[in-house]
Design a protein around this motif. Structure first.
Motif, PDB file in Angstrom:
ATOM      1  N   ARG A  55       0.842  -1.193   0.000  1.00  0.00           N
ATOM      2  CA  ARG A  55       0.000   0.000   0.000  1.00  0.00           C
ATOM      3  C   ARG A  55       0.884   1.251   0.000  1.00  0.00           C
ATOM      4  NH1 ARG A  55      -4.192  -0.307   4.357  1.00  0.00           N
ATOM      5  NH2 ARG A  55      -5.055  -1.726   2.853  1.00  0.00           N
ATOM      6  N   LEU A  56       1.919   1.260   0.825  1.00  0.00           N
ATOM      7  CA  LEU A  56       2.826   2.398   0.872  1.00  0.00           C
ATOM      8  C   LEU A  56       3.494   2.600  -0.483  1.00  0.00           C
ATOM      9  CD1 LEU A  56       4.264   4.580   2.475  1.00  0.00           C
ATOM     10  CD2 LEU A  56       5.920   2.868   3.186  1.00  0.00           C
ATOM     11  N   GLY A  57       3.923   1.514  -1.114  1.00  0.00           N
ATOM     12  CA  GLY A  57       4.559   1.615  -2.424  1.00  0.00           C
ATOM     13  C   GLY A  57       3.629   2.188  -3.467  1.00  0.00           C
ATOM     14  N   LEU A  58       2.378   1.743  -3.477  1.00  0.00           N
ATOM     15  CA  LEU A  58       1.420   2.260  -4.458  1.00  0.00           C
ATOM     16  C   LEU A  58       1.077   3.717  -4.181  1.00  0.00           C
ATOM     17  CD1 LEU A  58      -0.932  -0.773  -4.975  1.00  0.00           C
ATOM     18  CD2 LEU A  58       0.634   0.221  -6.620  1.00  0.00           C
ATOM     19  N   LEU A  59       0.953   4.070  -2.912  1.00  0.00           N
ATOM     20  CA  LEU A  59       0.660   5.471  -2.597  1.00  0.00           C
ATOM     21  C   LEU A  59       1.858   6.341  -2.940  1.00  0.00           C
ATOM     22  CD1 LEU A  59      -1.317   5.072   0.743  1.00  0.00           C
ATOM     23  CD2 LEU A  59      -2.196   5.553  -1.546  1.00  0.00           C
ATOM     24  N   LEU A  60       3.063   5.828  -2.697  1.00  0.00           N
ATOM     25  CA  LEU A  60       4.256   6.559  -3.089  1.00  0.00           C
ATOM     26  C   LEU A  60       4.286   6.737  -4.593  1.00  0.00           C
ATOM     27  CD1 LEU A  60       7.013   7.778  -2.435  1.00  0.00           C
ATOM     28  CD2 LEU A  60       7.972   5.478  -2.584  1.00  0.00           C
ATOM     29  N   PRO A 114      -8.425   8.500  -6.422  1.00  0.00           N
ATOM     30  CA  PRO A 114      -8.565   7.573  -5.293  1.00  0.00           C
ATOM     31  C   PRO A 114      -9.242   6.262  -5.674  1.00  0.00           C
ATOM     32  CG  PRO A 114      -9.111   9.800  -4.614  1.00  0.00           C
ATOM     33  CD  PRO A 114      -8.926   9.831  -6.113  1.00  0.00           C
ATOM     34  N   ASP A 115     -10.245   6.313  -6.553  1.00  0.00           N
ATOM     35  CA  ASP A 115     -10.924   5.077  -6.957  1.00  0.00           C
ATOM     36  C   ASP A 115      -9.983   4.147  -7.709  1.00  0.00           C
ATOM     37  OD1 ASP A 115     -13.277   5.834  -5.757  1.00  0.00           O
ATOM     38  OD2 ASP A 115     -14.194   6.595  -7.607  1.00  0.00           O
ATOM     39  N   ARG A 116      -9.070   4.724  -8.510  1.00  0.00           N
ATOM     40  CA  ARG A 116      -8.099   3.907  -9.246  1.00  0.00           C
ATOM     41  C   ARG A 116      -7.124   3.240  -8.279  1.00  0.00           C
ATOM     42  NH1 ARG A 116      -6.920   0.283 -12.514  1.00  0.00           N
ATOM     43  NH2 ARG A 116      -4.869   0.362 -13.404  1.00  0.00           N
ATOM     44  N   ILE A 117      -6.642   3.979  -7.289  1.00  0.00           N
ATOM     45  CA  ILE A 117      -5.729   3.418  -6.285  1.00  0.00           C
ATOM     46  C   ILE A 117      -6.440   2.309  -5.514  1.00  0.00           C
ATOM     47  CG2 ILE A 117      -4.403   3.904  -4.194  1.00  0.00           C
ATOM     48  CD1 ILE A 117      -3.199   5.082  -6.783  1.00  0.00           C
ATOM     49  N   ARG A 118      -7.690   2.551  -5.116  1.00  0.00           N
ATOM     50  CA  ARG A 118      -8.468   1.540  -4.392  1.00  0.00           C
ATOM     51  C   ARG A 118      -8.627   0.289  -5.248  1.00  0.00           C
ATOM     52  NH1 ARG A 118     -12.553   4.435  -3.672  1.00  0.00           N
ATOM     53  NH2 ARG A 118     -11.823   5.400  -1.775  1.00  0.00           N
ATOM     54  N   SER A 119      -8.921   0.471  -6.522  1.00  0.00           N
ATOM     55  CA  SER A 119      -9.076  -0.660  -7.434  1.00  0.00           C
ATOM     56  C   SER A 119      -7.775  -1.467  -7.541  1.00  0.00           C
ATOM     57  CB  SER A 119      -9.502  -0.157  -8.812  1.00  0.00           C
ATOM     58  OG  SER A 119      -9.500  -1.203  -9.748  1.00  0.00           O
ATOM     59  N   LEU A 120      -6.638  -0.771  -7.650  1.00  0.00           N
ATOM     60  CA  LEU A 120      -5.344  -1.462  -7.706  1.00  0.00           C
ATOM     61  C   LEU A 120      -5.080  -2.256  -6.435  1.00  0.00           C
ATOM     62  CD1 LEU A 120      -3.077   1.233  -9.356  1.00  0.00           C
ATOM     63  CD2 LEU A 120      -3.549  -1.057 -10.236  1.00  0.00           C
ATOM     64  N   LEU A 121      -5.380  -1.653  -5.287  1.00  0.00           N
ATOM     65  CA  LEU A 121      -5.166  -2.359  -4.024  1.00  0.00           C
ATOM     66  C   LEU A 121      -6.041  -3.601  -3.928  1.00  0.00           C
ATOM     67  CD1 LEU A 121      -4.832   0.650  -1.567  1.00  0.00           C
ATOM     68  CD2 LEU A 121      -3.023  -0.868  -2.388  1.00  0.00           C
ATOM     69  N   PHE A 122      -7.308  -3.500  -4.342  1.00  0.00           N
ATOM     70  CA  PHE A 122      -8.187  -4.668  -4.321  1.00  0.00           C
ATOM     71  C   PHE A 122      -7.698  -5.732  -5.303  1.00  0.00           C
ATOM     72  CE2 PHE A 122     -11.339  -1.928  -2.201  1.00  0.00           C
ATOM     73  CZ  PHE A 122     -11.734  -2.791  -1.186  1.00  0.00           C
ATOM     74  N   THR A 123      -7.218  -5.306  -6.458  1.00  0.00           N
ATOM     75  CA  THR A 123      -6.687  -6.254  -7.443  1.00  0.00           C
ATOM     76  C   THR A 123      -5.494  -6.998  -6.865  1.00  0.00           C
ATOM     77  OG1 THR A 123      -7.448  -4.922  -9.306  1.00  0.00           O
ATOM     78  CG2 THR A 123      -5.632  -6.456  -9.734  1.00  0.00           C
ATOM     79  N   LEU A 124      -4.560  -6.263  -6.276  1.00  0.00           N
ATOM     80  CA  LEU A 124      -3.349  -6.889  -5.749  1.00  0.00           C
ATOM     81  C   LEU A 124      -3.611  -7.734  -4.504  1.00  0.00           C
ATOM     82  CD1 LEU A 124      -0.927  -3.919  -6.349  1.00  0.00           C
ATOM     83  CD2 LEU A 124      -0.971  -6.104  -7.581  1.00  0.00           C
ATOM     84  N   ILE A 129       2.250 -14.036  -7.801  1.00  0.00           N
ATOM     85  CA  ILE A 129       3.209 -12.936  -7.732  1.00  0.00           C
ATOM     86  C   ILE A 129       3.581 -12.478  -9.134  1.00  0.00           C
ATOM     87  CG2 ILE A 129       5.391 -14.230  -7.641  1.00  0.00           C
ATOM     88  CD1 ILE A 129       6.216 -12.184  -5.422  1.00  0.00           C
ATOM     89  N   GLN A 130       3.574 -13.401 -10.095  1.00  0.00           N
ATOM     90  CA  GLN A 130       3.838 -13.022 -11.483  1.00  0.00           C
ATOM     91  C   GLN A 130       2.720 -12.128 -12.011  1.00  0.00           C
ATOM     92  OE1 GLN A 130       4.415 -16.726 -13.559  1.00  0.00           O
ATOM     93  NE2 GLN A 130       6.219 -17.257 -12.354  1.00  0.00           N
ATOM     94  N   ARG A 131       1.474 -12.478 -11.681  1.00  0.00           N
ATOM     95  CA  ARG A 131       0.335 -11.635 -12.102  1.00  0.00           C
ATOM     96  C   ARG A 131       0.429 -10.256 -11.454  1.00  0.00           C
ATOM     97  NH1 ARG A 131      -2.180 -16.726 -12.010  1.00  0.00           N
ATOM     98  NH2 ARG A 131      -2.761 -16.608  -9.832  1.00  0.00           N
ATOM     99  N   ALA A 132       0.743 -10.220 -10.161  1.00  0.00           N
ATOM    100  CA  ALA A 132       0.844  -8.941  -9.449  1.00  0.00           C
ATOM    101  C   ALA A 132       1.950  -8.074 -10.052  1.00  0.00           C
ATOM    102  CB  ALA A 132       1.108  -9.188  -7.962  1.00  0.00           C
ATOM    103  N   ALA A 133       3.068  -8.685 -10.400  1.00  0.00           N
ATOM    104  CA  ALA A 133       4.178  -7.929 -11.000  1.00  0.00           C
ATOM    105  C   ALA A 133       3.747  -7.309 -12.320  1.00  0.00           C
ATOM    106  CB  ALA A 133       5.395  -8.829 -11.193  1.00  0.00           C
ATOM    107  N   ARG A 134       2.988  -8.047 -13.121  1.00  0.00           N
ATOM    108  CA  ARG A 134       2.515  -7.499 -14.407  1.00  0.00           C
ATOM    109  C   ARG A 134       1.572  -6.315 -14.172  1.00  0.00           C
ATOM    110  NH1 ARG A 134       2.587 -13.055 -15.891  1.00  0.00           N
ATOM    111  NH2 ARG A 134       0.388 -13.268 -15.432  1.00  0.00           N
ATOM    112  N   VAL A 135       0.699  -6.409 -13.166  1.00  0.00           N
ATOM    113  CA  VAL A 135      -0.222  -5.312 -12.848  1.00  0.00           C
ATOM    114  C   VAL A 135       0.573  -4.071 -12.430  1.00  0.00           C
ATOM    115  CG1 VAL A 135      -1.961  -4.524 -11.176  1.00  0.00           C
ATOM    116  CG2 VAL A 135      -2.183  -6.791 -12.233  1.00  0.00           C
ATOM    117  N   ILE A 136       1.558  -4.256 -11.569  1.00  0.00           N
ATOM    118  CA  ILE A 136       2.352  -3.127 -11.074  1.00  0.00           C
ATOM    119  C   ILE A 136       3.161  -2.511 -12.204  1.00  0.00           C
ATOM    120  CG2 ILE A 136       4.234  -2.466  -9.529  1.00  0.00           C
ATOM    121  CD1 ILE A 136       3.122  -4.707  -7.617  1.00  0.00           C
TER     122      ILE A 136
END
Length: 131
Positions: free
Chosen positions: A4-9, A28-38, A53-60
């Motif tokens: 969460r800290l990394g995404l907010l950063l 904020p809705d986009r950040i919330r969506s990313l957090l729920f996805t991850l 973790i491979q899927r999460a890396a592709r999303v990030i």
């Protein structure tokens, strides 16, 4: 928490205009969506060596690219990490990739960090690392 800290950063770093072009606005809705996805069950807890973790890396990495970050890994946005499993099953970080070659292939664990770079604004370059 670290994710969460990394995404907010990432969101905060990219919210000020870049010298050449402005990144997409932080929503904020986009950040919330990313957090729920991850955090979704399909990411398998982002466990090292898992398909999740491979899927999460592709999303990030896709989000970093969409935000205008430059790839800063050894393979685009990805930086390989030399990981292996000890005979007792615990993870170990090899000091380098040559040392990883001494670990039997079946005990090597594919792992990487996702790394993007934001052009610095007066004080050099800033690097955002999501691991």
């Amino acid at each position: 928490m670290h994710l969460r800290l990394g995404l907010l950063l990432l969101a905060g770093t990219c919210s000020s205009p870049a010298p050449s072009s402005a990144p997409p606005p932080v929503e904020p809705d986009r950040i919330r969506s990313l957090l729920f996805t991850l955090a979704a069950d399909s990411m398998e807890g982002r466990r090292v060596g898992s398909p999740g973790i491979q899927r999460a890396a592709r999303v990030i990495a896709a989000e970093m690219e969409a935000r205008g970050l430059a790839p800063a890994g050894d393979s685009g946005f990805y930086m390989r990490v030399p990981l292996g499993r000890q005979p007792n099953g615990r993870l170990m970080v090899a000091p380098n990739f040559q040392a990883l070659d001494t670990i039997p292939a079946e005990r090597r664990v594919p792992a990487w960090n996702v790394v993007g770079q934001v052009e610095g604004r007066g004080l050099g370059n800033e690097v955002v690392v999501v691991s």
